[in-house]
Motif scaffolding. Structure first.
Motif, PDB file in Angstrom:
ATOM      1  N   LYS A   3       0.845  -1.184   0.000  1.00  0.00           N
ATOM      2  CA  LYS A   3       0.000   0.000   0.000  1.00  0.00           C
ATOM      3  C   LYS A   3       0.886   1.242   0.000  1.00  0.00           C
ATOM      4  O   LYS A   3       1.859   1.335   0.744  1.00  0.00           O
ATOM      5  CB  LYS A   3      -0.908  -0.001   1.234  1.00  0.00           C
ATOM      6  CG  LYS A   3      -1.885   1.167   1.262  1.00  0.00           C
ATOM      7  CD  LYS A   3      -2.791   1.091   2.483  1.00  0.00           C
ATOM      8  CE  LYS A   3      -3.748   2.278   2.520  1.00  0.00           C
ATOM      9  NZ  LYS A   3      -4.643   2.229   3.702  1.00  0.00           N
ATOM     10  N   ASP A   4       0.528   2.201  -0.828  1.00  0.00           N
ATOM     11  CA  ASP A   4       1.333   3.416  -0.970  1.00  0.00           C
ATOM     12  C   ASP A   4       0.887   4.463   0.043  1.00  0.00           C
ATOM     13  O   ASP A   4      -0.209   5.013  -0.055  1.00  0.00           O
ATOM     14  CB  ASP A   4       1.194   3.964  -2.398  1.00  0.00           C
ATOM     15  CG  ASP A   4       2.180   5.088  -2.682  1.00  0.00           C
ATOM     16  OD1 ASP A   4       2.883   5.510  -1.754  1.00  0.00           O
ATOM     17  OD2 ASP A   4       2.243   5.528  -3.851  1.00  0.00           O
ATOM     18  N   SER A   8       8.853   6.777   1.267  1.00  0.00           N
ATOM     19  CA  SER A   8       9.834   5.742   0.957  1.00  0.00           C
ATOM     20  C   SER A   8      11.192   6.211   1.437  1.00  0.00           C
ATOM     21  O   SER A   8      11.400   7.401   1.704  1.00  0.00           O
ATOM     22  CB  SER A   8       9.870   5.428  -0.542  1.00  0.00           C
ATOM     23  OG  SER A   8      10.162   6.588  -1.288  1.00  0.00           O
ATOM     24  N   HIS A  36      10.805   5.142  -5.421  1.00  0.00           N
ATOM     25  CA  HIS A  36       9.569   5.046  -4.636  1.00  0.00           C
ATOM     26  C   HIS A  36       8.724   3.871  -5.111  1.00  0.00           C
ATOM     27  O   HIS A  36       8.222   3.081  -4.292  1.00  0.00           O
ATOM     28  CB  HIS A  36       8.771   6.340  -4.739  1.00  0.00           C
ATOM     29  CG  HIS A  36       7.458   6.284  -4.012  1.00  0.00           C
ATOM     30  ND1 HIS A  36       7.364   6.340  -2.634  1.00  0.00           N
ATOM     31  CD2 HIS A  36       6.179   6.132  -4.468  1.00  0.00           C
ATOM     32  CE1 HIS A  36       6.097   6.232  -2.273  1.00  0.00           C
ATOM     33  NE2 HIS A  36       5.365   6.119  -3.357  1.00  0.00           N
ATOM     34  N   LEU A  37       8.561   3.733  -6.411  1.00  0.00           N
ATOM     35  CA  LEU A  37       7.760   2.624  -6.939  1.00  0.00           C
ATOM     36  C   LEU A  37       8.419   1.278  -6.643  1.00  0.00           C
ATOM     37  O   LEU A  37       7.726   0.296  -6.369  1.00  0.00           O
ATOM     38  CB  LEU A  37       7.562   2.803  -8.452  1.00  0.00           C
ATOM     39  CG  LEU A  37       6.679   3.998  -8.854  1.00  0.00           C
ATOM     40  CD1 LEU A  37       6.704   4.193 -10.362  1.00  0.00           C
ATOM     41  CD2 LEU A  37       5.246   3.813  -8.365  1.00  0.00           C
ATOM     42  N   LEU A  40       7.582  -0.110  -3.315  1.00  0.00           N
ATOM     43  CA  LEU A  40       6.244  -0.702  -3.180  1.00  0.00           C
ATOM     44  C   LEU A  40       6.171  -2.136  -3.679  1.00  0.00           C
ATOM     45  O   LEU A  40       5.190  -2.831  -3.404  1.00  0.00           O
ATOM     46  CB  LEU A  40       5.226   0.152  -3.947  1.00  0.00           C
ATOM     47  CG  LEU A  40       5.097   1.612  -3.512  1.00  0.00           C
ATOM     48  CD1 LEU A  40       4.111   2.345  -4.417  1.00  0.00           C
ATOM     49  CD2 LEU A  40       4.663   1.709  -2.057  1.00  0.00           C
ATOM     50  N   GLN A  72       0.674   7.091 -13.293  1.00  0.00           N
ATOM     51  CA  GLN A  72       1.328   6.957 -11.996  1.00  0.00           C
ATOM     52  C   GLN A  72       2.481   7.945 -11.851  1.00  0.00           C
ATOM     53  O   GLN A  72       2.698   8.499 -10.774  1.00  0.00           O
ATOM     54  CB  GLN A  72       1.829   5.525 -11.815  1.00  0.00           C
ATOM     55  CG  GLN A  72       0.712   4.500 -11.692  1.00  0.00           C
ATOM     56  CD  GLN A  72       1.224   3.076 -11.721  1.00  0.00           C
ATOM     57  OE1 GLN A  72       1.303   2.444 -12.768  1.00  0.00           O
ATOM     58  NE2 GLN A  72       1.595   2.576 -10.548  1.00  0.00           N
ATOM     59  N   THR A 139       6.320  11.724  -1.375  1.00  0.00           N
ATOM     60  CA  THR A 139       6.058  11.940  -2.798  1.00  0.00           C
ATOM     61  C   THR A 139       5.586  13.358  -3.083  1.00  0.00           C
ATOM     62  O   THR A 139       5.813  13.873  -4.179  1.00  0.00           O
ATOM     63  CB  THR A 139       5.015  10.931  -3.316  1.00  0.00           C
ATOM     64  OG1 THR A 139       3.835  11.011  -2.491  1.00  0.00           O
ATOM     65  CG2 THR A 139       5.553   9.517  -3.270  1.00  0.00           C
TER      66      THR A 139
END
Length: 260
Positions: A3-4, A8, A36-37, A40, A72, A139
């Motif tokens: 879950k974002d 991060s 960041h991605l 996740l 995204q 973010t």
């Protein structure tokens, strides 16, 4: 995928890479979005080592290939306008051309639903392996990264600001075992051109983060000229006295930015 929550981490090693690598604004912004991605994904940043032949050994299955849609990246501050992915494409091209050590795969695919495919390299995983010191990034901060300097300053600020007397160098890294930069030399060679950009960027982060900075232009060695730029951070949880905050070596030129 996790879950974002908009947060991060990047390691101190990775923050040093961002500080000294010749990254364009587009490349740096995309790189932070991809870290960041990656955070996740299920494998996150797997532990790494090298075998006797110098080949990468990962804990578990290692780094995998992933993709994300343009939407995204738009939410992360890239490709900000509808039907305009130029900043994202520029970031991909810059990373492919100038920082090939970071990725085993990095591709942008056009179409009605454009997307980007990536797989980080062993080099990237090795830099992210030691999280004893890290910068916690949000973010929302990516939205404000509009210049080449914003990203190295943001990551250094977030790496150091929790210390009692935070200070960092803009031009040097602390040597760490097993970590070598794939480039040499000083990123910011023309201090005269750097200073106006530095002041603008620090003023932005001072306003957004409620911080005050003391900047020392060090002049060491046998010849005149700036040899390092030291940046101190002050806020309501630091323990700098006013004198300590402003006091540098006698040959250091000092200025302050911010209102904290």
């Amino acid at each position: 995928m996790l879950k974002d929550n908009g947060k991060s981490r990047i390691s101190a090693d990775f923050a040093d890479y961002l500080k000294l690598a010749p990254l364009s604004q587009a490349a740096g912004k995309l790189l932070l979005a991809l870290t960041h991605l990656q955070h996740l994904e299920e494998e996150g940043w797997p532990k790494t080592d090298l075998d006797e032949m110098g080949e990468a050994i990962y804990e578990g299955d290692g780094l995998q290939t992933h993709f994300a849609y343009v939407e995204q990246f738009r939410a992360l501050g890239l490709a900000t306008r509808s039907n305009d992915a130029r900043l994202l494409i520029q970031g991909v091209n810059n990373l492919q051309d100038d920082q090939p050590e970071l990725f085993d795969q990095l591709e942008y695919h056009t179409g009605a639903n454009g997307y980007l495919v990536w797989r980080f390299s062993y080099f990237s995983a090795a830099m992210m392996a030691d999280m004893n010191r890290y910068a916690l990034l949000h973010t929302t901060d990516l939205q404000h990264c509009s210049s080449e300097l914003d990203i190295p300053l943001l990551t250094q600020i977030m790496l150091h600001h929790r210390m009692q007397c935070p200070e960092f160098s803009l031009l040097r890294v602390s040597p760490r075992a097993g970590f070598k930069l794939p480039f040499a030399g000083q990123r910011f060679s023309d201090i005269g051109l750097l200073l106006p950009r530095l002041k603008r960027s620090l003023a932005k982060w001072a306003r957004l983060k409620n911080l005050r900075f003391a900047v020392g232009l060090e002049q060491r060695g046998s010849r005149p000229g700036v040899t390092d730029i030291k940046i101190r951070i002050r806020h309501d949880r630091t323990i700098w006295t006013s004198q300590q905050f402003r006091e540098f070596d006698r040959r250091t030129k000092v200025f302050e930015i911010g209102s904290a």
